[in-house]
Design an enzyme around this catalytic site. Structure first.
Site, PDB file in Angstrom:
ATOM      1  N   SER A 136      -7.716  71.913  38.218  1.00  0.00           N
ATOM      2  CA  SER A 136      -8.134  71.286  39.468  1.00  0.00           C
ATOM      3  C   SER A 136      -8.885  69.990  39.172  1.00  0.00           C
ATOM      4  O   SER A 136      -8.316  69.083  38.558  1.00  0.00           O
ATOM      5  CB  SER A 136      -8.973  72.282  40.277  1.00  0.00           C
ATOM      6  OG  SER A 136      -9.033  71.908  41.635  1.00  0.00           O
ATOM      7  N   ASP A 265       0.305  75.765  45.108  1.00  0.00           N
ATOM      8  CA  ASP A 265      -0.960  75.164  44.699  1.00  0.00           C
ATOM      9  C   ASP A 265      -1.383  74.099  45.696  1.00  0.00           C
ATOM     10  O   ASP A 265      -0.575  73.253  46.095  1.00  0.00           O
ATOM     11  CB  ASP A 265      -0.801  74.554  43.304  1.00  0.00           C
ATOM     12  CG  ASP A 265      -1.990  73.709  42.901  1.00  0.00           C
ATOM     13  OD1 ASP A 265      -3.112  74.019  43.329  1.00  0.00           O
ATOM     14  OD2 ASP A 265      -1.778  72.728  42.158  1.00  0.00           O
ATOM     15  N   HIS A 300      -3.188  78.189  43.759  1.00  0.00           N
ATOM     16  CA  HIS A 300      -4.122  77.372  42.977  1.00  0.00           C
ATOM     17  C   HIS A 300      -4.643  78.142  41.761  1.00  0.00           C
ATOM     18  O   HIS A 300      -4.896  77.546  40.713  1.00  0.00           O
ATOM     19  CB  HIS A 300      -5.275  76.945  43.884  1.00  0.00           C
ATOM     20  CG  HIS A 300      -6.102  75.832  43.339  1.00  0.00           C
ATOM     21  ND1 HIS A 300      -5.599  74.595  43.032  1.00  0.00           N
ATOM     22  CD2 HIS A 300      -7.429  75.762  43.047  1.00  0.00           C
ATOM     23  CE1 HIS A 300      -6.558  73.808  42.594  1.00  0.00           C
ATOM     24  NE2 HIS A 300      -7.686  74.496  42.575  1.00  0.00           N
TER      25      HIS A 300
END
Length: 585
Positions: A136, A265, A300
């Site tokens: 991320s 995601d 994610h």
């Protein structure tokens, strides 16, 4: 020495092979080294390293989320990495936790990343080869550092990294603001967490302040004041301020990258876009050839479960990802000839078949862009309407579909990172959502790659939003979400120079729905949904055409029209691919 982990066929997951053997050494942790930046600010760095006499390659993890948490949550992997002959380094970003300076999202990570890499390379415990890893924001920190071309950064492994521009995923997509950034702001606090456990369960419940208007006051509504939030709110267009957060100078980037993401995601476009751009424009032939891409049936939080939203993705959904990462570092930080170069660079999991495809490129070779056109008798409203999706172009002047978009009365759906292929029907039971659905398929259709929308529409407002979803309708009626795209009307031609609409004038809105990887099975139907808002994920357009939408609070009701007739043929374009060609690897 190397250790062979498995002879499992590559088609069952990721290619597997030899990785560095374990040292069986004692590991030691070094706390809070001080790393000087070029402007004199010092950043904090921890190490996990094997007790050996010789210098080793280093894998760096840069994070705004606390280097101690990163070290603890990834302890199994990082201890294994250290036992296989690496030093693991953990660095708090500027202004976070033990690092000095002030945190301002995105804007300091390029220079700071460069300086941390080069400081590490000069230490006696480093052999001059530095890699990076993280997810991320920690994926972005790698690309930001790479954009500065630090000489000793050889390879990176960005998990679920956002793309190179801040207006392609977060905080914006095509001018529409991601409301979850407010929850991120509140949880992050000034230097340290002020919402306990948020990192382990982000964006899992509705926050009352998501409803706050104007958006610029959302921080106060949430009970805090953020310095950087208000700076953001002063820049509603893609201007020089936002361009400071750009890392897309691929022609100057020479690192090899293992790009990892999942079809659901929240940062999806980053991994495939970076892979594509580096393959085309990377600084060297070796860098261009050294790119890898993995897209799993994940959200994610990658590689966690074979079941998502009650849908079982099969035995191969979860793979030996850590071993693949170590093989990648072995190849590019240690120079081990381990066969990685000979393996196909693209590994994608296909929903429906629940199998991995191993390909030479992304988009996949042999992809055919197939348009699917909207049709109706003028009443495509809701999943019970008469909207039809087909490959046949409209030949007659079909009546357009209309709905009313009232920003004060919209469906609210909570975003959960881990939900993935949710059953989408609840959002489409309303008349302010248009649904276009194919007949049940008589044979499989494999769709893998970028999905786009060419929407011919009009609004009574000077500005409005369009949201479009692609879903897989199963024989039991469940509508499984695949991907989504959006466009704020004023940015249809340029993110830098917004243009308001001429009310009632048919206009083309051409935008990406990101990508999907699905085999639509016989008996399934393909559905496209069109709407004008998606709370609680995205900020509403209040339809006023105000110069700064972040400061507006009084909504205007808009009458929306979607056309499907000759010359105004609204459609989505799907990347249809041939069946897998046999043994992969």
């Amino acid at each position: 020495m190397t250790e062979v982990t498995s002879n499992e066929p590559a088609s069952r997951g990721l290619p597997r092979g030899a990785i560095s053997a374990k040292l069986d050494a004692k590991l030691t942790t070094v706390h809070d080294l001080r790393v000087p930046m070029r402007d004199g600010v010092e950043l904090a760095l921890d190490l996990v390293k094997p007790v050996v006499d010789e210098p080793l390659p280093v894998v760096l993890y840069r994070t705004p989320y606390d280097k101690t948490i990163a070290r603890d949550l990834g302890a199994e992997f990082f201890d294994d990495l250290a036992q296989r002959g690496y030093v693991a380094a953990f660095n708090d970003c500027r202004g976070r936790f033990n690092s000095d300076g002030d945190f301002f999202p995105y804007m300091n990570e390029a220079k700071d990343g460069h300086d941390v890499v080069e400081w590490i390379a000069a230490q006696e415990w480093c052999d001059g080869n530095v890699g990076m890893i993280g997810e991320s924001y920690g994926g972005q920190t790698q690309w930001f550092a790479a954009s500065q071309a630090p000489p000793h950064l050889k390879a990176i492994v960005p998990f679920v990294s956002p793309p190179s521009t801040l207006w392609r995923n977060e905080p914006f997509i095509n001018g529409i603001f991601r409301l979850g950034m407010a929850e991120w702001m509140v949880a992050m606090g000034y230097r340290s967490w002020q919402v306990n456990g948020w990192l382990l369960a982000p964006f899992v419940e509705q926050q009352d302040y998501f409803e706050a208007l104007p958006v610029s006051g959302m921080d106060r509504e949430a009970g805090m004041t953020s310095r950087w939030w208000h700076t953001w709110m002063e820049h509603p267009n893609y201007d020089e301020f936002w361009k400071r957060g750009f890392y897309g100078n691929y022609e100057e980037i020479g690192v090899k990258a293992l790009n990892i993401t999942g079809w659901w995601d929240m940062n999806f476009p980053g991994a495939p876009q970076n892979f594509e751009e580096m393959r085309k424009r990377g600084a060297t032939e070796e860098a261009r050839a050294g790119q890898k891409l993995v897209i799993g049936g994940w959200a994610h939080l990658v590689n966690k479960s074979r079941v998502m939203s009650g849908l079982d993705l099969g035995d191969d959904a979860v793979v030996e990802l850590n071993e693949y990462v170590i093989r990648f570092f072995d190849r590019w930080l240690k120079g081990v000839e381990n066969g990685l170069d000979e393996e196909k660079p693209v590994n994608v999991f296909v929903l429906g078949s629940n199998e991995w495809r191993h390909e030479e490129d992304f988009p996949l070779p042999g992809t055919e862009e197939v348009p699917f056109f909207f049709h109706s008798g003028g009443k495509a409203n809701s999943l019970l309407g008469d909207g039809v999706l087909s490959t046949e172009e409209p030949t007659d002047e079909e009546p357009p579909d209309r709905y009313e978009y009232d920003p004060d009365s919209v469906h609210r759906s909570v975003w959960r990172l881990e939900d993935g292929p949710v059953d989408d029907r609840l959002a489409t039971a309303r008349d302010d959502v248009l649904c276009y659905t194919t007949e049940p398929l008589t044979e499989s259709l494999e769709v893998v790659g970028w999905v786009s929308c060419q929407l011919y529409a009009a609004s009574s407002a000077r500005d409005t939003d369009w949201h479009v979803r692609l879903v897989d309708v199963h024989p039991d009626g469940s509508a499984r979400f695949l991907c989504h795209g959006m466009m704020r009307a004023r940015f249809r031609n340029s993110l830098e120079a917004p243009e308001l609409l001429e009310p009632g004038e048919p206009t083309l809105f051409d935008f990406s729905l990101d990508a999907a990887g699905v085999r639509f099975l016989p008996g399934h139907r393909i559905r496209v949904e069109v709407m004008s808002s998606w709370l609680t994920q995205w900020s509403r357009n209040l339809n006023t055409g105000a110069d700064n939408p972040f400061d507006e609070s009084e909504p205007v009701v808009a009458q929306q029209t979607v056309f499907h007739q000759p010359g105004l043929a609204s459609r989505v374009t799907l990347p249809v691919v041939p069946p897998p060609s046999g043994k992969a690897g």
